[in-house]
Write a protein that holds these residues in place. Structure first.
Motif, PDB file in Angstrom:
ATOM      1  N   ILE A   1      50.466 -45.060  51.383  1.00  9.83           N
ATOM      2  CA  ILE A   1      51.029 -46.239  52.034  1.00  9.83           C
ATOM      3  C   ILE A   1      52.326 -45.875  52.763  1.00  9.83           C
ATOM      4  CG2 ILE A   1      52.036 -48.520  51.618  1.00  9.83           C
ATOM      5  CD1 ILE A   1      50.049 -48.750  49.233  1.00  9.83           C
ATOM      6  N   ARG A   2      53.158 -45.088  52.102  1.00 12.47           N
ATOM      7  CA  ARG A   2      54.441 -44.696  52.695  1.00 12.47           C
ATOM      8  C   ARG A   2      54.251 -43.909  53.983  1.00 12.47           C
ATOM      9  NH1 ARG A   2      58.895 -41.011  49.405  1.00 12.47           N
ATOM     10  NH2 ARG A   2      60.395 -40.708  51.102  1.00 12.47           N
ATOM     11  N   LEU A   3      53.322 -42.968  53.969  1.00  8.34           N
ATOM     12  CA  LEU A   3      53.100 -42.137  55.149  1.00  8.34           C
ATOM     13  C   LEU A   3      52.302 -42.872  56.226  1.00  8.34           C
ATOM     14  CD1 LEU A   3      52.319 -38.751  53.372  1.00  8.34           C
ATOM     15  CD2 LEU A   3      54.420 -39.359  54.596  1.00  8.34           C
ATOM     16  N   GLY A   4      51.339 -43.684  55.800  1.00  3.63           N
ATOM     17  CA  GLY A   4      50.546 -44.441  56.770  1.00  3.63           C
ATOM     18  C   GLY A   4      51.375 -45.474  57.504  1.00  3.63           C
ATOM     19  N   GLN A   5      52.341 -46.071  56.810  1.00  2.00           N
ATOM     20  CA  GLN A   5      53.212 -47.075  57.421  1.00  2.00           C
ATOM     21  C   GLN A   5      54.516 -46.475  57.938  1.00  2.00           C
ATOM     22  OE1 GLN A   5      53.895 -50.113  54.471  1.00  2.00           O
ATOM     23  NE2 GLN A   5      51.864 -51.020  54.729  1.00  2.00           N
ATOM     24  N   GLY A   6      54.617 -45.167  57.889  1.00  2.00           N
ATOM     25  CA  GLY A   6      55.864 -44.505  58.271  1.00  2.00           C
ATOM     26  C   GLY A   6      55.993 -44.312  59.764  1.00  2.00           C
ATOM     27  N   THR A   7      56.305 -43.098  60.156  1.00  4.22           N
ATOM     28  CA  THR A   7      56.481 -42.804  61.576  1.00  4.22           C
ATOM     29  C   THR A   7      55.129 -42.611  62.258  1.00  4.22           C
ATOM     30  OG1 THR A   7      56.559 -40.419  61.213  1.00  4.22           O
ATOM     31  CG2 THR A   7      58.646 -41.639  61.017  1.00  4.22           C
ATOM     32  N   LYS A   8      55.173 -42.552  63.561  1.00  4.91           N
ATOM     33  CA  LYS A   8      53.957 -42.290  64.330  1.00  4.91           C
ATOM     34  C   LYS A   8      53.369 -40.941  63.930  1.00  4.91           C
ATOM     35  CE  LYS A   8      52.255 -41.813  69.085  1.00  4.91           C
ATOM     36  NZ  LYS A   8      52.634 -41.860  70.527  1.00  4.91           N
ATOM     37  N   GLU A   9      54.249 -39.950  63.714  1.00  2.00           N
ATOM     38  CA  GLU A   9      53.786 -38.613  63.332  1.00  2.00           C
ATOM     39  C   GLU A   9      53.159 -38.611  61.942  1.00  2.00           C
ATOM     40  OE1 GLU A   9      55.452 -34.013  62.781  1.00  2.00           O
ATOM     41  OE2 GLU A   9      56.833 -35.650  63.272  1.00  2.00           O
ATOM     42  N   SER A  10      53.788 -39.274  60.977  1.00  3.24           N
ATOM     43  CA  SER A  10      53.234 -39.269  59.618  1.00  3.24           C
ATOM     44  C   SER A  10      51.891 -39.981  59.567  1.00  3.24           C
ATOM     45  CB  SER A  10      54.221 -39.911  58.634  1.00  3.24           C
ATOM     46  OG  SER A  10      54.327 -41.308  58.821  1.00  3.24           O
ATOM     47  N   ALA A  11      51.749 -41.079  60.314  1.00  5.18           N
ATOM     48  CA  ALA A  11      50.476 -41.800  60.345  1.00  5.18           C
ATOM     49  C   ALA A  11      49.387 -40.947  60.987  1.00  5.18           C
ATOM     50  CB  ALA A  11      50.641 -43.117  61.097  1.00  5.18           C
ATOM     51  N   GLU A  12      49.746 -40.238  62.045  1.00  2.00           N
ATOM     52  CA  GLU A  12      48.774 -39.380  62.716  1.00  2.00           C
ATOM     53  C   GLU A  12      48.325 -38.246  61.807  1.00  2.00           C
ATOM     54  OE1 GLU A  12      46.093 -37.924  65.166  1.00  2.00           O
ATOM     55  OE2 GLU A  12      47.157 -39.819  65.463  1.00  2.00           O
ATOM     56  N   LYS A  13      49.254 -37.687  61.032  1.00  2.00           N
ATOM     57  CA  LYS A  13      48.895 -36.615  60.108  1.00  2.00           C
ATOM     58  C   LYS A  13      47.977 -37.134  58.994  1.00  2.00           C
ATOM     59  CE  LYS A  13      52.549 -33.223  60.797  1.00  2.00           C
ATOM     60  NZ  LYS A  13      53.588 -32.385  60.165  1.00  2.00           N
ATOM     61  N   MET A  14      48.179 -38.364  58.573  1.00  2.00           N
ATOM     62  CA  MET A  14      47.299 -38.941  57.552  1.00  2.00           C
ATOM     63  C   MET A  14      45.894 -39.170  58.112  1.00  2.00           C
ATOM     64  SD  MET A  14      48.883 -39.040  54.717  1.00  2.00           S
ATOM     65  CE  MET A  14      48.148 -40.261  53.629  1.00  2.00           C
ATOM     66  N   ARG A  15      45.811 -39.599  59.363  1.00  2.00           N
ATOM     67  CA  ARG A  15      44.494 -39.758  59.993  1.00  2.00           C
ATOM     68  C   ARG A  15      43.797 -38.408  60.123  1.00  2.00           C
ATOM     69  NH1 ARG A  15      47.193 -44.090  62.705  1.00  2.00           N
ATOM     70  NH2 ARG A  15      48.080 -42.680  64.286  1.00  2.00           N
ATOM     71  N   HIS A  16      44.577 -37.394  60.473  1.00  2.00           N
ATOM     72  CA  HIS A  16      44.030 -36.038  60.567  1.00  2.00           C
ATOM     73  C   HIS A  16      43.526 -35.573  59.200  1.00  2.00           C
ATOM     74  CE1 HIS A  16      44.874 -31.618  60.071  1.00  2.00           C
ATOM     75  NE2 HIS A  16      44.005 -31.582  61.060  1.00  2.00           N
ATOM     76  N   ALA A  17      44.293 -35.839  58.153  1.00  2.00           N
ATOM     77  CA  ALA A  17      43.892 -35.444  56.805  1.00  2.00           C
ATOM     78  C   ALA A  17      42.593 -36.126  56.382  1.00  2.00           C
ATOM     79  CB  ALA A  17      45.007 -35.784  55.813  1.00  2.00           C
ATOM     80  N   LEU A  18      42.474 -37.400  56.682  1.00  2.00           N
ATOM     81  CA  LEU A  18      41.241 -38.124  56.353  1.00  2.00           C
ATOM     82  C   LEU A  18      40.041 -37.530  57.079  1.00  2.00           C
ATOM     83  CD1 LEU A  18      42.659 -41.757  56.412  1.00  2.00           C
ATOM     84  CD2 LEU A  18      41.465 -40.714  54.472  1.00  2.00           C
ATOM     85  N   GLU A  19      40.231 -37.152  58.324  1.00  2.00           N
ATOM     86  CA  GLU A  19      39.126 -36.602  59.114  1.00  2.00           C
ATOM     87  C   GLU A  19      38.641 -35.265  58.562  1.00  2.00           C
ATOM     88  OE1 GLU A  19      40.524 -36.436  63.102  1.00  2.00           O
ATOM     89  OE2 GLU A  19      40.395 -38.616  63.415  1.00  2.00           O
ATOM     90  N   ILE A  20      39.555 -34.423  58.086  1.00  2.00           N
ATOM     91  CA  ILE A  20      39.115 -33.105  57.628  1.00  2.00           C
ATOM     92  C   ILE A  20      38.615 -33.114  56.185  1.00  2.00           C
ATOM     93  CG2 ILE A  20      40.619 -31.916  59.254  1.00  2.00           C
ATOM     94  CD1 ILE A  20      42.507 -31.273  56.984  1.00  2.00           C
ATOM     95  N   LEU A  21      38.977 -34.148  55.408  1.00  2.00           N
ATOM     96  CA  LEU A  21      38.554 -34.195  54.008  1.00  2.00           C
ATOM     97  C   LEU A  21      37.373 -35.135  53.761  1.00  2.00           C
ATOM     98  CD1 LEU A  21      42.018 -34.157  52.215  1.00  2.00           C
ATOM     99  CD2 LEU A  21      40.309 -32.335  52.193  1.00  2.00           C
ATOM    100  N   TRP A  22      37.194 -36.117  54.609  1.00  2.00           N
ATOM    101  CA  TRP A  22      36.130 -37.103  54.365  1.00  2.00           C
ATOM    102  C   TRP A  22      34.730 -36.484  54.309  1.00  2.00           C
ATOM    103  CZ3 TRP A  22      37.950 -41.484  52.604  1.00  2.00           C
ATOM    104  CH2 TRP A  22      37.030 -42.512  52.336  1.00  2.00           C
ATOM    105  N   PRO A  23      34.448 -35.391  55.027  1.00  2.00           N
ATOM    106  CA  PRO A  23      33.107 -34.797  54.928  1.00  2.00           C
ATOM    107  C   PRO A  23      32.721 -34.339  53.528  1.00  2.00           C
ATOM    108  CG  PRO A  23      34.200 -34.004  56.903  1.00  2.00           C
ATOM    109  CD  PRO A  23      35.234 -34.762  56.111  1.00  2.00           C
ATOM    110  N   TYR A  24      33.682 -34.245  52.610  1.00  2.00           N
ATOM    111  CA  TYR A  24      33.380 -33.762  51.264  1.00  2.00           C
ATOM    112  C   TYR A  24      33.254 -34.900  50.241  1.00  2.00           C
ATOM    113  CZ  TYR A  24      35.084 -29.711  53.761  1.00  2.00           C
ATOM    114  OH  TYR A  24      35.266 -28.739  54.717  1.00  2.00           O
ATOM    115  N   VAL A  25      33.274 -36.142  50.722  1.00  2.00           N
ATOM    116  CA  VAL A  25      33.231 -37.293  49.824  1.00  2.00           C
ATOM    117  C   VAL A  25      31.855 -37.460  49.187  1.00  2.00           C
ATOM    118  CG1 VAL A  25      33.238 -39.829  49.786  1.00  2.00           C
ATOM    119  CG2 VAL A  25      35.159 -38.583  50.817  1.00  2.00           C
ATOM    120  N   ASP A  26      30.797 -37.364  49.973  1.00  2.00           N
ATOM    121  CA  ASP A  26      29.452 -37.637  49.448  1.00  2.00           C
ATOM    122  C   ASP A  26      29.111 -36.774  48.240  1.00  2.00           C
ATOM    123  OD1 ASP A  26      28.896 -39.660  51.183  1.00  2.00           O
ATOM    124  OD2 ASP A  26      27.279 -38.636  52.261  1.00  2.00           O
TER     125      ASP A  26
END
Length: 286
Positions: free
Chosen positions: A182-207
């Protein structure tokens, strides 16, 4: 072994084997207790315990790499403590599994080859930037919290006891990851972008986390079927991401089969670093 007999055995066992992961709030079950009790699980239960231990062991190794590298001193301490908690879970599960094969937790940690490990791909992925580690912790800790809650009611008393202690610790890990997301997602533009990047590279391993494998079969009322956790996990993580201003990415899923010993390219490097000292000085103790 009765409780009074176990207590007496542990007294003689002494604190010579105590470690940083030997934390005993109340009457919590310790790896040392499991070793002394000596009640070996059947093959199916041992294989199941091995998967849980491997997930925890590899995740602990990844988290420990943040010590002295975290973005702030408090996070050095927090991630180090989480790593120790998770390592404690690994020790318990591996000690229990090893009783079936007359092996110690160290045998299973340091003397198996890459293809013998059964860990999920998501725990072996590199730490990346801080946001990647937080997203991995969010995904995994919510999953483990649900898993251990159910496992605490297992008909296998040892698995239930390990889970009952672990779920209390994972609840903290889960909260830590949620607050940072929540802190990083609601933080700066850079921190939110890095969280989106993290979700994109890790989500393929969820299933893979929710795939029912052969190791879960024939263990009704003992093992937890991962597929039964998905709905609750999806609901919880979706709520966290929504509060953080983030979305579930539209990414495909990796053909991950860690439970079958088929791993990403990252595990081999991790094991080489983790196992080198034990293999260079076999039989050493301190």
């Amino acid at each position: 072994m009765k409780h009074d007999e176990l207590d007496a055995a542990l007294d003689s066992f002494g604190d010579a084997l105590a470690s940083a992961t030997r934390v005993t709030p109340g009457n919590a079950l310790r790896p040392e207790d499991i070793a002394v009790d000596g009640i070996a699980p059947g093959e199916d239960v041992a294989q199941y315990a091995l998967t849980l231990g491997d997930d925890a062991l590899i995740l602990a190794q990844r988290l420990a790499n943040w010590i002295s590298r975290a973005p702030e001193l408090e996070e050095d301490v927090a991630l180090g403590n989480i790593a120790l908690d998770v390592l404690g879970h690994a020790r318990s599960f591996l000690t229990y599994a090893g009783l079936a094969w007359d092996k110690t937790e160290d045998d299973l940690a340091y003397w198996r080859e890459e293809e013998e490990f059964t860990s999920l791909w998501i725990v072996e992925q590199p730490n990346g930037h801080f946001g990647v580690t937080i997203v991995r912790q969010l995904i995994v800790s919510i999953f483990q919290h649900l898993l251990y809650q159910k496992l605490a009611t297992s008909q296998d008393e040892t698995l239930a006891a390990i889970a009952a202690k672990a779920v209390k610790e994972v609840d903290y890990h889960r909260d830590h990851a949620i607050q940072w997301t929540i802190r990083l997602g609601q933080g700066t533009k850079e921190s939110a972008e890095k969280m989106r990047h993290a979700l994109e590279i890790l989500w393929p391993y969820v299933d893979e986390m929710f795939r029912d494998e052969a190791v879960h079969q024939n263990l009704e009322s003992i093992a937890v079927l991962p597929s039964t956790l998905r709905e609750a996990w999806q609901e919880e993580i979706s709520a966290v991401l929504a509060e953080a201003g983030l979305e579930i990415p539209a990414t495909g899923q990796a053909m991950a089969h860690g439970r079958r010993g088929e791993h990403s390219e990252h595990l081999g490097y991790l094991l080489a670093e983790m196992q080198v000292l034990a293999r260079k000085h076999p039989g050493a103790s301190w």
